[in-house]
Design a protein around this motif. Structure first.
Motif, PDB file in Angstrom:
ATOM      1  N   GLY A   3      44.404  32.372  36.813  1.00  0.00           N
ATOM      2  CA  GLY A   3      44.570  32.178  38.255  1.00  0.00           C
ATOM      3  C   GLY A   3      45.963  31.754  38.677  1.00  0.00           C
ATOM      4  O   GLY A   3      46.184  31.464  39.858  1.00  0.00           O
TER       5      GLY A   3
ATOM      6  N   VAL B 253      50.981  35.137  38.533  1.00  0.00           N
ATOM      7  CA  VAL B 253      50.299  36.261  37.877  1.00  0.00           C
ATOM      8  C   VAL B 253      49.756  37.218  38.940  1.00  0.00           C
ATOM      9  O   VAL B 253      49.025  36.809  39.838  1.00  0.00           O
ATOM     10  CB  VAL B 253      49.157  35.742  36.977  1.00  0.00           C
ATOM     11  N   ASP B 254      50.147  38.488  38.830  1.00  0.00           N
ATOM     12  CA  ASP B 254      49.622  39.508  39.747  1.00  0.00           C
ATOM     13  C   ASP B 254      48.421  40.210  39.128  1.00  0.00           C
ATOM     14  O   ASP B 254      47.484  40.582  39.815  1.00  0.00           O
ATOM     15  CB  ASP B 254      50.687  40.583  40.015  1.00  0.00           C
ATOM     16  N   THR B 255      48.502  40.420  37.795  1.00  0.00           N
ATOM     17  CA  THR B 255      47.518  41.258  37.115  1.00  0.00           C
ATOM     18  C   THR B 255      46.931  40.521  35.927  1.00  0.00           C
ATOM     19  O   THR B 255      47.674  39.905  35.156  1.00  0.00           O
ATOM     20  CB  THR B 255      48.215  42.540  36.596  1.00  0.00           C
ATOM     21  N   VAL B 256      45.615  40.599  35.793  1.00  0.00           N
ATOM     22  CA  VAL B 256      44.956  39.989  34.638  1.00  0.00           C
ATOM     23  C   VAL B 256      44.228  41.079  33.869  1.00  0.00           C
ATOM     24  O   VAL B 256      43.362  41.761  34.423  1.00  0.00           O
ATOM     25  CB  VAL B 256      43.953  38.895  35.072  1.00  0.00           C
TER      26      VAL B 256
ATOM     27  N   ALA C 182      39.967  35.243  37.838  1.00  0.00           N
ATOM     28  CA  ALA C 182      40.979  36.224  38.250  1.00  0.00           C
ATOM     29  C   ALA C 182      40.529  36.901  39.545  1.00  0.00           C
ATOM     30  O   ALA C 182      41.332  37.098  40.469  1.00  0.00           O
ATOM     31  CB  ALA C 182      41.187  37.257  37.138  1.00  0.00           C
TER      32      ALA C 182
ATOM     33  N   CYS D  98      40.812  34.530  42.513  1.00  0.00           N
ATOM     34  CA  CYS D  98      42.188  34.309  42.949  1.00  0.00           C
ATOM     35  C   CYS D  98      42.821  35.593  43.490  1.00  0.00           C
ATOM     36  O   CYS D  98      44.042  35.649  43.704  1.00  0.00           O
ATOM     37  CB  CYS D  98      43.016  33.729  41.813  1.00  0.00           C
TER      38      CYS D  98
ATOM     39  N   LYS E 136      43.358  38.578  42.178  1.00  0.00           N
ATOM     40  CA  LYS E 136      44.297  39.311  41.315  1.00  0.00           C
ATOM     41  C   LYS E 136      43.913  40.781  41.216  1.00  0.00           C
ATOM     42  O   LYS E 136      42.811  41.186  41.574  1.00  0.00           O
ATOM     43  CB  LYS E 136      44.282  38.719  39.895  1.00  0.00           C
ATOM     44  N   ARG E 137      44.828  41.552  40.652  1.00  0.00           N
ATOM     45  CA  ARG E 137      44.460  42.882  40.170  1.00  0.00           C
ATOM     46  C   ARG E 137      43.780  42.641  38.822  1.00  0.00           C
ATOM     47  O   ARG E 137      44.409  42.128  37.892  1.00  0.00           O
ATOM     48  CB  ARG E 137      45.689  43.761  39.983  1.00  0.00           C
TER      49      ARG E 137
ATOM     50  N   ALA F 184      40.383  40.857  45.600  1.00  0.00           N
ATOM     51  CA  ALA F 184      40.857  41.305  44.287  1.00  0.00           C
ATOM     52  C   ALA F 184      40.797  42.836  44.216  1.00  0.00           C
ATOM     53  O   ALA F 184      40.051  43.468  44.966  1.00  0.00           O
ATOM     54  CB  ALA F 184      39.990  40.697  43.181  1.00  0.00           C
TER      55      ALA F 184
END
Ligand code: NAD
Ligand code: MG
Length: 403
Positions: free
Chosen positions: A96, A100-103, A119, A122, A124-125, A150
């Motif tokens: 999270g 960080v953009d991508t997990v 993820a 939050c 994210k991608r 997301a």
């Protein structure tokens, strides 16, 4: 690796595994595009140590405090300022982080649920390889994705293929218009043609020797029982908002067509490629653009022919059990997944025969009452109950065999 703010920050959950290593291979081909923020492993200190030196993440996470301390000791004197964290708390934190953009969710099994959900929470991608997370918590997971903005991109090769064959602008969880059926392809694994009476004696080594794909041991056994395809049917139901009755599993031993979408006008769209997970991984990393993955071009003339068969449910009862769990709804899929994880581990440890895997799962499905699977506590409780029951039944089997 340049600390370029335009580069996309990435956390790779399960970076030392088969998907994790392939992800880092693709990432390393595009240093201007990606920056590794966090890497995580279970107990493979040496593996994560080497990855830390190569990819220079800000954070590394090991499963427990002991392993984390070993990694810290190993990194000392190597000009490294990696912050080493431990346990589920560490995993959830790196899933999270603001930078960080991508997990990439590539932990195997239920252990990946909480960080994958984080993820999504939050916004994210989320590149989802960890299909077990979706199978055990589909309704909650998809709700989290929708409510938190997301972007969920499937990495499982079949679902990635289906995603690629969906109409332009398709978003995971949407109902795809004008789709008649989804054709989910399956290799049939190493025992597609093994005489049925030999299945009780197959070894973990034989089960893990997949004809086309090089994968972790758990998913390799799942492919051999075809529970993998069962989990994938459920995964597809959530990702493409459809019912299992509109998903047809097609055995395709060459693993060249990764899946197909059948439209109402009679068009069938397919995605083809060499069986190499770097293709769907690069698709997820680059989306909506396409980027180099290191995978060679498909040589159709060398392949020569593509075959198709329907799966034999007597040979692969796990596939039937997955359809039944989906039909039952609620936490039945959570139970299916938990019992399968216990059964596969027992098979890999040599305490359960291969043919005991579906028997144990069916037994657990029959004994666990399915409830609505909409909140995390309920899902975790169903998972824990099913695991405890499966272990109890296993111990009972061992006792009766010993006695
Ligand atoms: P793997 O066993 O090779 O790697 C698993 C990773 O998760 C490792 O980094 C390991 O350290 C970590 N891990 C394992 N248990 C953990 C725990 N309890 N806590 C924290 N970390 C843990 O598995 P894989 O083949 O890379 O598969 C990963 C996921 O991707 C699975 O859900 C699998 O179904 C899915 N998947 C894999 C493939 C493939 O080709 N390997 C294809 C499609 C989907
Ligand atoms: Mg797959």
């Amino acid at each position: 690796m340049p600390n370029d703010s335009a580069a996309m920050g990435i956390t790779v959950l399960g970076s030392t595994g088969s998907i994790g290593v392939s992800t880092l291979d693709v990432v390393a081909r595009h240093p201007e595009r990606f920056r590794v923020v966090a890497l995580t492993a279970h107990r493979d200190v040496e593996g994560l140590f080497r990855q830390c030196l190569q990819h220079r993440p800000d954070y590394a996470v090991m499963a427990d405090a002991d392993a984390a301390q070993q990694l810290r000791d190993r990194l000392r004197g190597h000009d490294s300022d990696v912050e080493v964290l431990a346990g589920m708390e560490g995993l959830v934190r790196v899933a999270g982080l603001a930078e960080v953009d991508t997990v990439m969710a590539a932990i195997v099994g239920a252990a990946g649920l909480l960080p994958s959900l984080e993820a999504a929470r939050c916004g994210k991608r989320v590149l989802l390889a960890n299909k077990e997370a979706l199978v055990m918590s589909g309704a909650l997971f998809m709700e989290q994705v929708r409510n938190c903005g997301a972007v969920l991109l499937p990495i499982d090769s079949e679902h990635n293929a289906i995603f690629q064959c969906m109409p332009g602008g398709f978003v995971s969880g949407q109902t795809a218009r004008a789709v008649r059926r989804i054709l989910l392809t399956a290799s049939g694994g190493p025992f597609r043609t093994t005489p049925l009476e030999q299945l009780a004696r197959v070894t973990p080594e034989q089960a893990c020797a997949h004809p086309n794909w090089d994968m972790g041991r758990k998913i390799s056994v799942d492919s051999a029982t075809m529970m993998n395809k069962g989990l994938e049917v459920i995964e597809a139901c959530w990702l493409f908002d459809t019912d299992a009755s509109r998903i047809e599993v097609v055995l395709h031993p060459q693993s060249v067509i990764h899946s197909m979408v059948d439209y109402v006008d009679g068009s069938v769209l397919a995605q083809l490629g060499n069986p190499d997970m770097r293709t769907p991984i690069a698709y997820g990393l680059g989306w909506p653009e396409r980027i180099d993955s290191g995978v060679t071009s498909l040589d159709l003339l060398a392949i020569g022919r593509l075959d198709f068969e329907s799966p034999d449910l007597d040979r692969f009862p796990c596939l039937r059990l997955a359809y039944e769990a989906w039909e039952a709804g609620g936490t039945a899929s959570t139970v299916l997944n938990a019992a399968n994880e216990v059964a596969v581990q027992a098979f890999l440890e040599g305490t359960l025969p291969f043919t005991g895997i579906p028997r144990l799962i069916e037994d657990c499905l029959g004994r666990c009452v399915s409830t609505a699977a909409t909140d995390l506590d309920g899902i975790l409780a169903a998972d824990a109950t099913a695991r405890a029951l499966a272990r109890e039944r296993l111990a009972g089997t061992a006792r009766s065999l010993a006695g």
